[in-house]
Design a protein around this motif. Structure first.
Motif, PDB file in Angstrom:
ATOM      1  N   LEU A 115       0.827  -1.195   0.000  1.00 32.99           N
ATOM      2  CA  LEU A 115       0.000   0.000   0.000  1.00 32.99           C
ATOM      3  C   LEU A 115       0.871   1.259   0.000  1.00 32.99           C
ATOM      4  O   LEU A 115       1.784   1.397   0.797  1.00 32.99           O
ATOM      5  CB  LEU A 115      -0.890  -0.030   1.245  1.00 32.99           C
ATOM      6  CG  LEU A 115      -2.000   0.983   1.360  1.00 32.99           C
ATOM      7  CD1 LEU A 115      -2.968   0.872   0.194  1.00 32.99           C
ATOM      8  CD2 LEU A 115      -2.745   0.769   2.670  1.00 32.99           C
ATOM      9  N   LEU A 147       0.288   4.981   0.582  1.00 31.08           N
ATOM     10  CA  LEU A 147      -0.636   6.035   1.008  1.00 31.08           C
ATOM     11  C   LEU A 147      -0.291   7.380   0.381  1.00 31.08           C
ATOM     12  O   LEU A 147      -1.080   8.310   0.446  1.00 31.08           O
ATOM     13  CB  LEU A 147      -0.622   6.161   2.531  1.00 31.08           C
ATOM     14  CG  LEU A 147      -1.063   4.920   3.302  1.00 31.08           C
ATOM     15  CD1 LEU A 147      -0.960   5.166   4.803  1.00 31.08           C
ATOM     16  CD2 LEU A 147      -2.471   4.506   2.912  1.00 31.08           C
ATOM     17  N   SER A 198      -2.870   2.711  -4.402  1.00 34.26           N
ATOM     18  CA  SER A 198      -3.304   3.752  -3.485  1.00 34.26           C
ATOM     19  C   SER A 198      -4.335   3.175  -2.521  1.00 34.26           C
ATOM     20  O   SER A 198      -4.837   2.061  -2.719  1.00 34.26           O
ATOM     21  CB  SER A 198      -3.933   4.897  -4.274  1.00 34.26           C
ATOM     22  OG  SER A 198      -5.113   4.420  -4.933  1.00 34.26           O
ATOM     23  N   ARG A 199      -4.688   3.950  -1.523  1.00 39.58           N
ATOM     24  CA  ARG A 199      -5.731   3.529  -0.585  1.00 39.58           C
ATOM     25  C   ARG A 199      -7.055   3.323  -1.326  1.00 39.58           C
ATOM     26  O   ARG A 199      -7.768   2.362  -1.070  1.00 39.58           O
ATOM     27  CB  ARG A 199      -5.886   4.564   0.525  1.00 39.58           C
ATOM     28  CG  ARG A 199      -6.915   4.169   1.555  1.00 39.58           C
ATOM     29  CD  ARG A 199      -7.105   5.268   2.599  1.00 39.58           C
ATOM     30  NE  ARG A 199      -8.143   4.875   3.524  1.00 39.58           N
ATOM     31  CZ  ARG A 199      -7.926   4.587   4.793  1.00 39.58           C
ATOM     32  NH1 ARG A 199      -6.728   4.669   5.297  1.00 39.58           N
ATOM     33  NH2 ARG A 199      -8.921   4.230   5.564  1.00 39.58           N
ATOM     34  N   THR A 229      -9.189  -0.121  -1.531  1.00 43.70           N
ATOM     35  CA  THR A 229     -10.601  -0.170  -1.147  1.00 43.70           C
ATOM     36  C   THR A 229     -11.426  -0.873  -2.227  1.00 43.70           C
ATOM     37  O   THR A 229     -12.250  -1.733  -1.928  1.00 43.70           O
ATOM     38  CB  THR A 229     -11.145   1.259  -0.911  1.00 43.70           C
ATOM     39  OG1 THR A 229     -10.366   1.878   0.107  1.00 43.70           O
ATOM     40  CG2 THR A 229     -12.607   1.239  -0.514  1.00 43.70           C
ATOM     41  N   SER A 251       0.526   2.678   7.195  1.00 42.77           N
ATOM     42  CA  SER A 251       0.060   1.734   6.169  1.00 42.77           C
ATOM     43  C   SER A 251      -0.666   0.549   6.807  1.00 42.77           C
ATOM     44  O   SER A 251      -1.719   0.131   6.321  1.00 42.77           O
ATOM     45  CB  SER A 251       1.236   1.240   5.329  1.00 42.77           C
ATOM     46  OG  SER A 251       1.800   2.294   4.595  1.00 42.77           O
ATOM     47  N   ALA A 303      -4.022   1.747   8.010  1.00 48.05           N
ATOM     48  CA  ALA A 303      -4.940   1.968   6.888  1.00 48.05           C
ATOM     49  C   ALA A 303      -5.538   0.651   6.406  1.00 48.05           C
ATOM     50  O   ALA A 303      -6.759   0.557   6.193  1.00 48.05           O
ATOM     51  CB  ALA A 303      -4.216   2.680   5.740  1.00 48.05           C
TER      52      ALA A 303
END
Length: 188
Positions: free
Chosen positions: A37, A39, A73-74, A78, A117, A120
């Motif tokens: 990940l 961020l 990316s986040r 997702t 990270s 998240a």
């Protein structure tokens, strides 16, 4: 060309057997590994530098779903979890195979960024699958500096934070072992 008879029988013998009425239900779990990940992923980042630095050359930017040279990316993570949950919405547990931290801009190569990270991803998993136990496994990108153990002060901080993120999923002895040594064992 025809398949030799021994190949056909080998294929047939590896096919899953049909469930019997008294068989326990299959154990279904997720195995997530190497999320890497980032961020600090830049939408206008240079794919030649893993999207870590900006570029004015639009041909060197990632597309709407990122680029294979760049860590996700986040928002992409997702989306990936959302699609995974559509395939298996109720896993018994999640085995998180390590390397959560990505290849990030040099000014974020530090313990707080590694911990950010991990937090998240833990938040994303908790929001998508509340109450599903997560069993973390460390990879080489899960401490800072890389490859350090709990004996190193920076490694100890990351391990303690990681253990606290998943304390609801792990027995106390496993959480303590993870935070001090970087490994643990527990029965499912």
């Amino acid at each position: 060309a025809r398949r030799p008879p021994q190949a056909a029988s080998a294929i047939a013998s590896t096919a899953p057997s049909r469930a019997q009425p008294n068989d326990p239900p299959p154990l279904r779990f997720w195995h997530l590994t190497d999320a890497h990940l980032n961020l600090w992923h830049k939408a206008r980042g240079d794919v030649r530098d893993m999207c870590r630095t900006p570029t004015t050359d639009a041909s060197r930017r990632p597309g709407p779903f990122g680029h294979f040279n760049c860590d996700p990316s986040r928002s992409f993570a997702t989306l990936a979890l959302q699609h995974r949950a559509e395939v298996e919405p109720a896993p018994a547990f999640i085995l998180m195979g390590g390397d959560v931290f990505g290849h990030v801009p040099p000014n974020h190569e530090d313990s707080p960024s590694v911990r950010a990270s991990h937090r998240a991803l833990a938040e994303l998993l908790s929001a998508r699958l509340p109450g599903v136990p997560v069993l973390p496994v460390l990879g080489n990108h899960d401490t800072m500096p890389y490859f350090v153990s709990g004996a190193h002060p920076a490694g100890a901080e990351v391990l303690a934070d990681l253990a606290s993120l998943y304390r609801r999923s792990l027995p106390a002895t496993a959480t303590e072992s993870l935070s001090r040594r970087g490994y643990y064992s527990c029965e499912l």
